[in-house]
Design a protein around this motif. Structure first.
Motif, PDB file in Angstrom:
ATOM      1  N   GLU A 119      11.148  17.931   4.679  1.00 61.75           N
ATOM      2  CA  GLU A 119      11.790  18.299   5.946  1.00 61.75           C
ATOM      3  C   GLU A 119      10.768  18.753   6.977  1.00 61.75           C
ATOM      4  O   GLU A 119      10.860  18.400   8.161  1.00 61.75           O
ATOM      5  CB  GLU A 119      12.820  19.414   5.718  1.00 61.75           C
ATOM      6  N   GLN A 120       9.774  19.545   6.538  1.00 66.30           N
ATOM      7  CA  GLN A 120       8.754  20.027   7.458  1.00 66.30           C
ATOM      8  C   GLN A 120       7.781  18.922   7.875  1.00 66.30           C
ATOM      9  O   GLN A 120       7.063  19.059   8.857  1.00 66.30           O
ATOM     10  CB  GLN A 120       7.983  21.194   6.835  1.00 66.30           C
ATOM     11  N   CYS A 121       7.749  17.854   7.108  1.00 63.03           N
ATOM     12  CA  CYS A 121       6.818  16.753   7.385  1.00 63.03           C
ATOM     13  C   CYS A 121       7.486  15.621   8.169  1.00 63.03           C
ATOM     14  O   CYS A 121       6.855  14.580   8.397  1.00 63.03           O
ATOM     15  CB  CYS A 121       6.253  16.210   6.074  1.00 63.03           C
ATOM     16  N   GLU A 122       8.746  15.811   8.544  1.00 59.53           N
ATOM     17  CA  GLU A 122       9.492  14.796   9.297  1.00 59.53           C
ATOM     18  C   GLU A 122       9.505  13.458   8.573  1.00 59.53           C
ATOM     19  O   GLU A 122       9.418  12.393   9.181  1.00 59.53           O
ATOM     20  CB  GLU A 122       8.933  14.665  10.722  1.00 59.53           C
ATOM     21  N   TRP A 123       9.617  13.549   7.274  1.00 57.97           N
ATOM     22  CA  TRP A 123       9.660  12.365   6.397  1.00 57.97           C
ATOM     23  C   TRP A 123      11.076  12.199   5.880  1.00 57.97           C
ATOM     24  O   TRP A 123      11.736  13.193   5.559  1.00 57.97           O
ATOM     25  CB  TRP A 123       8.695  12.582   5.241  1.00 57.97           C
ATOM     26  N   LYS A 124      11.561  10.961   5.817  1.00 60.14           N
ATOM     27  CA  LYS A 124      12.876  10.772   5.221  1.00 60.14           C
ATOM     28  C   LYS A 124      12.866   9.553   4.309  1.00 60.14           C
ATOM     29  O   LYS A 124      12.166   8.565   4.568  1.00 60.14           O
ATOM     30  CB  LYS A 124      13.959  10.644   6.287  1.00 60.14           C
ATOM     31  N   VAL A 149       0.860  -1.183   0.000  1.00 52.36           N
ATOM     32  CA  VAL A 149       0.000   0.000   0.000  1.00 52.36           C
ATOM     33  C   VAL A 149       0.899   1.237   0.000  1.00 52.36           C
ATOM     34  O   VAL A 149       1.914   1.277   0.706  1.00 52.36           O
ATOM     35  CB  VAL A 149      -0.915   0.026   1.244  1.00 52.36           C
ATOM     36  N   LEU A 150       0.522   2.241  -0.775  1.00 55.65           N
ATOM     37  CA  LEU A 150       1.218   3.523  -0.777  1.00 55.65           C
ATOM     38  C   LEU A 150       0.253   4.605  -0.314  1.00 55.65           C
ATOM     39  O   LEU A 150      -0.902   4.635  -0.736  1.00 55.65           O
ATOM     40  CB  LEU A 150       1.717   3.886  -2.181  1.00 55.65           C
ATOM     41  N   THR A 151       0.729   5.503   0.550  1.00 57.62           N
ATOM     42  CA  THR A 151      -0.102   6.621   0.984  1.00 57.62           C
ATOM     43  C   THR A 151       0.789   7.767   1.468  1.00 57.62           C
ATOM     44  O   THR A 151       1.995   7.776   1.228  1.00 57.62           O
ATOM     45  CB  THR A 151      -1.118   6.176   2.049  1.00 57.62           C
ATOM     46  N   HIS A 152       0.191   8.720   2.162  1.00 58.56           N
ATOM     47  CA  HIS A 152       0.859   9.961   2.546  1.00 58.56           C
ATOM     48  C   HIS A 152       1.678   9.828   3.828  1.00 58.56           C
ATOM     49  O   HIS A 152       1.583   8.833   4.549  1.00 58.56           O
ATOM     50  CB  HIS A 152      -0.187  11.057   2.744  1.00 58.56           C
ATOM     51  N   SER A 153       2.429  10.889   4.113  1.00 56.42           N
ATOM     52  CA  SER A 153       3.261  10.946   5.314  1.00 56.42           C
ATOM     53  C   SER A 153       2.404  11.118   6.569  1.00 56.42           C
ATOM     54  O   SER A 153       1.241  11.538   6.508  1.00 56.42           O
ATOM     55  CB  SER A 153       4.259  12.106   5.210  1.00 56.42           C
ATOM     56  N   PHE A 154       3.005  10.810   7.719  1.00 58.59           N
ATOM     57  CA  PHE A 154       2.304  10.953   8.989  1.00 58.59           C
ATOM     58  C   PHE A 154       1.971  12.409   9.306  1.00 58.59           C
ATOM     59  O   PHE A 154       0.962  12.698   9.947  1.00 58.59           O
ATOM     60  CB  PHE A 154       3.164  10.397  10.128  1.00 58.59           C
TER      61      PHE A 154
END
Length: 238
Positions: free
Chosen positions: A165-170, A112-117
């Protein structure tokens, strides 16, 4: 040979194109069935170009975005459906949540693919993430619609947000989409309401391609990358 399926849970009608269009096209070429579930049409917050034309109604904008999304999905080779849960704000009740659960059980996706937290610029995106994960858990529950087959534990990957960076995603996983880049870019061009993003996400694809090359022994021009939600289970490390 059993058909392999993948599910994309997209908050708006264009999110899947920018963030996962290459992955979708790549897996379709491998013979997979990929289904995109759009929670909304992006009719309020992501359709400024249409509203600026004047003489627009909400239904007119919805229809235009629906047609764009269907055209992009066709280019990528995927199926697409819409829950029409609203946009800015996106609001989802249990009826819509259970429709997402139904999609899980009907497809039994391999991933499954979806958006960041998190996304401080767009509250609809983390809500889509929450719904995708909650629906996955419900689809595993034997007590939900007893008699239906429950799903296993498909891995969930979070595609790249607009400002990571603002979404705390890496990025934790890079996928080479160079062989299907033209399909992804052709899908971009269907999304006329957000033409300003075409060049931006071309640059993202090139940038991630450079990073993918540096983290491998491959020459990669275009890449998409993902963050992993759950531990990955494999037979070996390669």
């Amino acid at each position: 040979m059993n058909q392999k399926n993948a599910l994309i849970v997209s908050a708006h009608s264009a999110d899947f194109v920018w963030r996962a269009g290459g992955t979708i096209a790549l897996y379709v070429e491998r013979g997979w069935k990929v289904h995109i579930l759009c929670l909304s049409f992006g009719e309020r917050g992501e359709s400024a170009k249409l509203w600026k034309q004047g003489n627009m109604s909400l239904e007119t904008v919805k229809q235009a975005r629906k047609e764009e999304s269907e055209g992009a999905a066709e280019i990528l080779g995927a199926s697409v459906s819409f829950l029409d849960c609203g946009d800015y704000p996106l609001r989802v009740g249990d009826d819509s949540l259970f429709k997402i659960v139904d999609a899980y059980r009907e497809l039994n996706p391999e991933f499954v693919l979806t958006h960041s937290f998190k996304d401080p610029y767009n509250f609809d995106h983390p809500l889509a993430n929450h719904l995708a994960l909650e629906a996955r858990i419900i689809a595993q529950a034997h007590g939900h619609n007893p008699g239906q087959s429950v799903i296993g534990a498909p891995p969930v990957f979070l595609f790249e947000p607009h400002q990571p960076e603002q979404c705390e995603w890496k990025p934790e996983l890079f996928l080479d989409i160079s062989p299907v880049w033209e399909k992804k870019y052709n899908a971009f061009q269907v999304m006329g309401a957000q033409e300003h993003l075409w060049d931006y996400y071309t640059r993202v694809g090139l940038q991630r391609g450079v990073q993918a090359s540096r983290n491998s022994n491959k020459k990669i021009k275009y890449a998409e990358c993902f963050q992993c939600v759950y531990p990955r289970v494999a037979d070996d490390l390669l």
